[in-house]
Design a protein around this motif. Structure first.
Motif, short mmCIF file in Angstrom:
data_model
loop_
_atom_site.label_atom_id
_atom_site.label_comp_id
_atom_site.label_asym_id
_atom_site.label_seq_id
_atom_site.Cartn_x
_atom_site.Cartn_y
_atom_site.Cartn_z
N TYR A 121 -8.25 -3.37 -5.85
CA TYR A 121 -8.23 -3.85 -4.47
C TYR A 121 -9.62 -4.33 -4.11
O TYR A 121 -10.62 -3.94 -4.70
CB TYR A 121 -7.71 -2.78 -3.48
CG TYR A 121 -8.64 -1.63 -3.20
CD1 TYR A 121 -9.52 -1.66 -2.12
CD2 TYR A 121 -8.61 -0.48 -3.98
CE1 TYR A 121 -10.36 -0.59 -1.85
CE2 TYR A 121 -9.42 0.59 -3.71
CZ TYR A 121 -10.31 0.54 -2.64
OH TYR A 121 -11.13 1.60 -2.38
N ILE A 128 -10.48 3.89 -0.60
CA ILE A 128 -9.25 4.63 -0.86
C ILE A 128 -9.59 5.80 -1.78
O ILE A 128 -10.28 5.61 -2.80
CB ILE A 128 -8.18 3.72 -1.50
CG1 ILE A 128 -7.83 2.56 -0.55
CG2 ILE A 128 -6.93 4.54 -1.82
CD1 ILE A 128 -6.92 1.52 -1.15
N TYR A 134 -4.90 -1.58 3.74
CA TYR A 134 -4.90 -0.12 3.65
C TYR A 134 -5.29 0.50 5.00
O TYR A 134 -4.66 1.45 5.46
CB TYR A 134 -5.87 0.34 2.56
CG TYR A 134 -6.13 1.82 2.59
CD1 TYR A 134 -5.19 2.73 2.10
CD2 TYR A 134 -7.31 2.32 3.12
CE1 TYR A 134 -5.43 4.11 2.15
CE2 TYR A 134 -7.57 3.68 3.17
CZ TYR A 134 -6.61 4.57 2.68
OH TYR A 134 -6.85 5.92 2.74
N ARG A 135 -6.34 -0.05 5.62
CA ARG A 135 -6.80 0.50 6.90
C ARG A 135 -5.72 0.40 7.97
O ARG A 135 -5.51 1.34 8.74
CB ARG A 135 -8.07 -0.21 7.35
CG ARG A 135 -9.28 0.20 6.53
CD ARG A 135 -10.54 -0.47 6.96
NE ARG A 135 -10.71 -0.35 8.40
CZ ARG A 135 -11.54 -1.07 9.11
NH1 ARG A 135 -12.30 -1.97 8.52
NH2 ARG A 135 -11.65 -0.93 10.41
N TYR A 185 -8.26 -3.74 1.11
CA TYR A 185 -8.70 -2.60 1.91
C TYR A 185 -8.32 -2.77 3.39
O TYR A 185 -8.00 -1.80 4.06
CB TYR A 185 -10.21 -2.39 1.77
CG TYR A 185 -10.67 -1.09 2.40
CD1 TYR A 185 -10.30 0.13 1.85
CD2 TYR A 185 -11.44 -1.09 3.55
CE1 TYR A 185 -10.69 1.32 2.43
CE2 TYR A 185 -11.84 0.10 4.14
CZ TYR A 185 -11.47 1.31 3.57
OH TYR A 185 -11.85 2.49 4.16
N ILE A 197 0.82 -1.21 0.00
CA ILE A 197 0.00 0.00 0.00
C ILE A 197 0.85 1.26 0.00
O ILE A 197 0.48 2.27 -0.59
CB ILE A 197 -1.02 -0.01 1.17
CG1 ILE A 197 -2.06 1.09 1.00
CG2 ILE A 197 -0.34 0.10 2.50
CD1 ILE A 197 -2.96 0.95 -0.19
N ARG A 198 2.00 1.22 0.61
CA ARG A 198 2.85 2.42 0.67
C ARG A 198 3.29 2.89 -0.71
O ARG A 198 3.68 4.04 -0.89
CB ARG A 198 4.06 2.18 1.57
CG ARG A 198 5.06 1.20 1.02
CD ARG A 198 6.26 1.03 1.95
NE ARG A 198 7.15 0.01 1.43
CZ ARG A 198 7.08 -1.28 1.72
NH1 ARG A 198 6.15 -1.71 2.56
NH2 ARG A 198 7.92 -2.14 1.18
N TRP A 249 -2.45 0.22 7.43
CA TRP A 249 -1.39 1.15 7.06
C TRP A 249 -1.78 2.60 7.38
O TRP A 249 -1.01 3.34 7.93
CB TRP A 249 -1.10 1.00 5.56
CG TRP A 249 -0.09 1.96 5.03
CD1 TRP A 249 1.27 1.86 5.13
CD2 TRP A 249 -0.35 3.17 4.34
NE1 TRP A 249 1.87 2.94 4.52
CE2 TRP A 249 0.88 3.77 4.02
CE3 TRP A 249 -1.52 3.82 3.94
CZ2 TRP A 249 1.00 4.97 3.35
CZ3 TRP A 249 -1.43 5.02 3.26
CH2 TRP A 249 -0.17 5.58 2.97
N ARG A 250 -3.02 2.95 7.05
CA ARG A 250 -3.51 4.31 7.29
C ARG A 250 -3.50 4.63 8.78
O ARG A 250 -3.10 5.71 9.21
CB ARG A 250 -4.93 4.44 6.73
CG ARG A 250 -5.57 5.80 6.87
CD ARG A 250 -5.08 6.71 5.76
NE ARG A 250 -4.15 7.66 6.35
CZ ARG A 250 -3.29 8.40 5.70
NH1 ARG A 250 -3.20 8.30 4.41
NH2 ARG A 250 -2.49 9.22 6.30
N ILE A 254 -3.32 -4.60 -4.82
CA ILE A 254 -2.76 -4.05 -3.59
C ILE A 254 -2.71 -5.17 -2.54
O ILE A 254 -3.73 -5.77 -2.21
CB ILE A 254 -3.60 -2.88 -3.06
CG1 ILE A 254 -3.58 -1.73 -4.08
CG2 ILE A 254 -3.09 -2.42 -1.71
CD1 ILE A 254 -4.51 -0.59 -3.73
N LEU A 280 1.26 2.89 -3.39
CA LEU A 280 0.09 3.29 -4.16
C LEU A 280 0.13 4.75 -4.59
O LEU A 280 -0.12 5.07 -5.76
CB LEU A 280 -1.20 3.02 -3.37
CG LEU A 280 -2.49 3.45 -4.07
CD1 LEU A 280 -2.68 2.66 -5.37
CD2 LEU A 280 -3.68 3.23 -3.14
#
Length: 106
Positions: free
Chosen positions: A64, A36, A95-96, A92, A8-9, A98-99, A88, A11
């Motif tokens: 994704y 995203i 992503y969550r 998701y 994800i980093r 990572w975020r 990815i 993207l």
């Protein structure tokens, strides 16, 4: 053409390239709850029908889903059609996580 799985980093960097589209394969309800930024929602079931007639001229297609399995399949299928397709890692959910880590670190 090739198929990749990216963390994800990476993207944001890839999304800056002209001709790139980000596709969220989750259902509309999940998409509305959170997605995203910049993603277009095409639920997986609809994508399966539309993939045979896909005529969009994007240089890069990034997929994704919730955890990454459907997006890996979609990327492989689009690769067969001549697109540079990316999935990815972790979907998701990844992503969550990572975020949240990014928000926590500053």
């Amino acid at each position: 053409m090739s198929f990749s799985i990216i963390p994800i980093r990476d993207l944001e960097t890839i999304m800056k390239k002209p001709g790139t589209i980000l596709i969220d394969l989750r259902d509309e309800e999940d998409y509305q709850k959170g997605h995203i930024r910049g993603a277009k929602n095409i639920p997986y079931e609809r994508w399966q029908i539309e993939k045979e007639t896909w005529t969009h001229r994007y240089t890069t297609v990034i997929f994704y889903c919730e955890r990454g399995n459907q997006s890996m399949y979609a990327a492989k299928e689009m690769n067969k059609q001549g697109y540079f397709a990316i999935s990815i890692a972790g979907g998701y959910q990844g992503y969550r996580v990572w975020r949240a880590a990014q928000d926590h670190c500053g």
